[in-house]
Structure formats: structure tokens, C-alpha cells
Scaffold this motif. Structure first.
Motif: not given
Length: 377
Positions: A192-199
Motif C-alpha cells: 500500500p505504501d506507494r510513492p508518487p511520481s518523483f516529478v
């Protein structure tokens, strides 16, 4: 002529099991949604890629706090071209980059071949494959042009969390260093711990690349992309693109736009994540049965797992020799991690092999043969 070494892993698949056009069409929640417009004129099309496709890629990378637009997107023939164009635009002879390691070799070999000084930022297998932020600070130099990341990571399946990425930004801000993230395995996350797109993380000096090939299971449609909010960087990349390709295939563009449509994408990703999770379950059972000879960190994302094979004394095997004998005796192919991901240190990742997760039936059928070979070796 430049002395260019062999690219060791370019022919080894790591994508989720590929879809046919009929498979893709069947995933749509709207049966009337057209895959192709029969009246599509097969000319060059828009040099930047269709407006429809660029809007859908912008939406894919956006967050509620950061909405991207088609103007933030450049379409390329596959992510390998996207990566090449970014690297060409951000560094050259005499410059320096820091690259997360292990990763897809193109990300540091292309700069190296072009006279760029490369520092490899090694991930730590004893710390759940997390690299050291303190080491990153030490590696950044006055002439460092970019910090290069791969998230989720190929081959380890490790995911750099949002908190971790924010700390990378803090380091990058000190010297206004660009952060380039290869996100070709996003949104293939298994936790569940999904990082956002870095941009979208509030750092203007950032650029990401991706494609249809890995997470979206459509490698035959050669569509990749570059996304950034840095207008000057996008202009440089667009200028470099003019020297390599005029436009992408109109047919590939149409397939990509269909796949990323909101009426198709949820079912597509549900299918692809389920396939990888099934493979992980098979591998977890295999590791548990053979824990005296096999260790791993269960992947949190990407389409690959990285497992370590030990000999009877508990030392890492020669992964090249092991993999070759496994092919010869059982016709099971694994990617030798020590050979294909080590650079400059033969002991880096010794004993590791990479396994693709995208075809659970292949994984399930191969593991008994792998286990048979392991127990007698």
C-alpha cells in the motif's frame, strides 16, 4: 571508434506477460471504446505524440497536489530512447553523475561511454536494499549534473519511499542538482505504501521516464515518454529528439492511448499486479523450502525478484557458473546477477540471480526444476 562494452542484459525480458490486442480490448469497461479509429490517417502524426496520449500520461503521473499537462510530456520510441535523450541532454564529457546501483545498465553506461564521471550509489542488501543517504551526500560533487534513480528498482524490487525521496530532494537542493528517475516499473507496486511520481514532489529540477513495456505489458508497442516541469530541460530533450526520430508510430500511439484510458487502465493494472503477486507467492514458498540455500528480500514493486543462492557452506555461489549449469541440465534460464549488474567489483551481488515475475505459470513450472538442480549441487 569508442571502446563500448557489451550491454549485458538487453535481451532478457522483465515485463509482465504481454497482452494481445484482443486481450487489451477485453479489459475495457466500455465495449464501444475503439482501439483504433478506422479513419486514422497513417501519416507522421504529431511530432510530440498525440494530445490524447500525452494528456493520459500526464494524468498517470499527476497527484491531487500536482496536476501535470500534456505540455509536460514528450513521447519517444520506448523508454530506452527516453532515457538516452535525457542522458544526452543533462550530462557530457567532464561532468559527473551519481547513479543508484544495481539498476538497468543504460542509466550509467551511456554517460560513462560519453566521458562522464560516474559514481555508483550502491544499494545495501543487509538494509532491505536501501542505499545510504549519508553516502549520497558524500558522492555529490561541485560538477555533479544529476542523481539518477530507478523506482521501483530493477533487479531488486525495492521501492524508495516518499520519505526517502524527500531526503534525496533535500540533498539535491543544496547544489541544485537534477534528479532523473527511471519509473518504468511504476505503477507496479505490491504494497500500500506507494510513492508518487518523483516529478510531482515539489522539486522543479526533476525528470522521469517510463513506457508501456514493463508495468503495462505492451512491449511490442514501442511507446515511451519523458515527463518534467522543467521547460528548459524539455526543450533540450525535444531538440535532441529531432536528431533521432521524427515521430512515433500512429498505431503504437493509438494502442498506448487506449491502454491508458480510464476505462481500461484499472483492469489492466489489476491484471498485471495479480500476475506478479502470484509469482511472488510461488517464489516465497520456494525460498521457505530452501532457506538453507536461498535468501531474498521480497520485492515491493517492479517485475523482478533478486534472490541469493548459497553453496552448502553458506557462501554465495558463482552465479554465472550456477546459471549456466542450470540451463544445461534443466533448461531453466536465470539472469546471473553478479555478472549482469556488477560494475568494477566482481564481489558485488555475487550469488544473486534475477527472476522475472510477469508469467506465474512459467515461474511455477520452472521452480521444481530449479529446486531439483539446487538440491543436488
Amino acid at each position: 571508434m569508442k571502446d563500448v562494452q557489451e550491454f549485458k542484459i538487453d535481451h532478457w525480458s522483465s515485463n509482465v506477460s504481454a497482452l494481445s490486442l484482443n486481450d487489451l480490448r477485453a479489459l475495457s469497461s466500455d465495449p464501444s471504446l475503439e482501439l483504433f479509429d478506422p479513419d486514422l490517417k497513417l501519416d507522421y502524426g504529431s511530432f510530440e505524440g498525440s494530445q490524447r496520449l500525452r494528456e493520459r500520461i500526464a494524468a498517470l503521473h499527476s497527484t491531487p497536489e500536482c496536476k501535470l499537462t500534456a505540455d509536460n510530456v514528450i513521447i519517444t520510441p520506448g523508454s530506452i530512447m527516453a532515457n538516452f535523450l535525457v542522458l544526452d541532454a543533462i550530462c557530457g564529457p567532464g561532468d559527473h553523475i551519481v547513479c543508484q546501483y544495481p539498476t538497468f545498465g543504460q542509466l550509467y553506461l551511456v554517460p560513462k561511454f560519453n566521458g562522464v564521471n560516474v559514481s555508483l550509489w550502491k544499494m545495501d542488501d543487509s538494509k532491505e536494499w536501501m542505499p545510504s543517504l549519508e553516502e549520497l551526500e558524500r558522492l555529490v560533487k561541485p560538477n555533479t549534473k544529476a542523481i539518477i534513480l530507478n523506482n521501483p528498482n530493477n533487479p531488486t524490487g525495492a521501492v524508495l519511499s516518499k520519505d526517502f525521496l524527500e531526503k534525496v530532494i533535500t540533498i539535491a537542493r543544496k547544489s541544485n542538482t537534477l534528479v532523473f528517475t527511471d519509473e518504468v516499473f511504476s505503477p507496479l507496486f505490491f504494497t500500500p505504501d506507494r510513492p508518487p511520481s518523483f516529478v510531482t514532489m515539489g522539486y522543479e529540477r526533476s525528470v522521469v521516464t517510463s513506457s508501456l513495456s514493463k508495468s503495462f505489458a505492451i512491449p511490442g508497442a514501442r511507446i515511451g515518454w519523458v515527463v518534467s516541469r522543467d521547460e528548459a530541460l524539455l526543450r533540450r530533450i525535444s531538440m535532441a529528439r529531432d536528431f533521432t526520430t521524427i515521430s512515433v508510430s500512429q498505431l503504437d500511439d493509438a494502442v498506448a492511448a487506449f491502454a491508458l484510458d480510464e476505462k481500461v487502465l484499472p483492469a489492466l493494472m489489476k491484471r498485471n499486479i495479480a500476475l506478479c503477486k502470484e509469482s511472488i507467492e510461488h517464489l516465497a514458498a520456494f525460498v521457505e523450502r530452501n532457506k538453507d540455500r536461498v535468501t531474498w528480500r521480497k520485492p515491493d514493486g517492479a517485475g523482478t525478484a533478486f534472490i541469493k543462492i548459497l553453496d552448502r557452506e553458506g557462501k554465495p555461489v558463482d552465479d554465472v557458473e550456477f546459471s549456466q549449469k542450470l540451463v544445461d541440465e534443466e533448461s531453466v534460464c536465470l539472469l546471473a546477477g553478479g555478472r549482469c549488474f556488477s560494475e568494477g567489483n566482481a564481489e558485488d551481488f555475487k550469488g544473486y540471480v534475477r527472476i522475472g515475475l510477469g508469467d506465474p505459470k512459467l515461474v511455477k513450472d520452472s521452480l521444481p526444476l530449479f529446486e531439483k538442480f539446487l538440491r543436488k549441487s
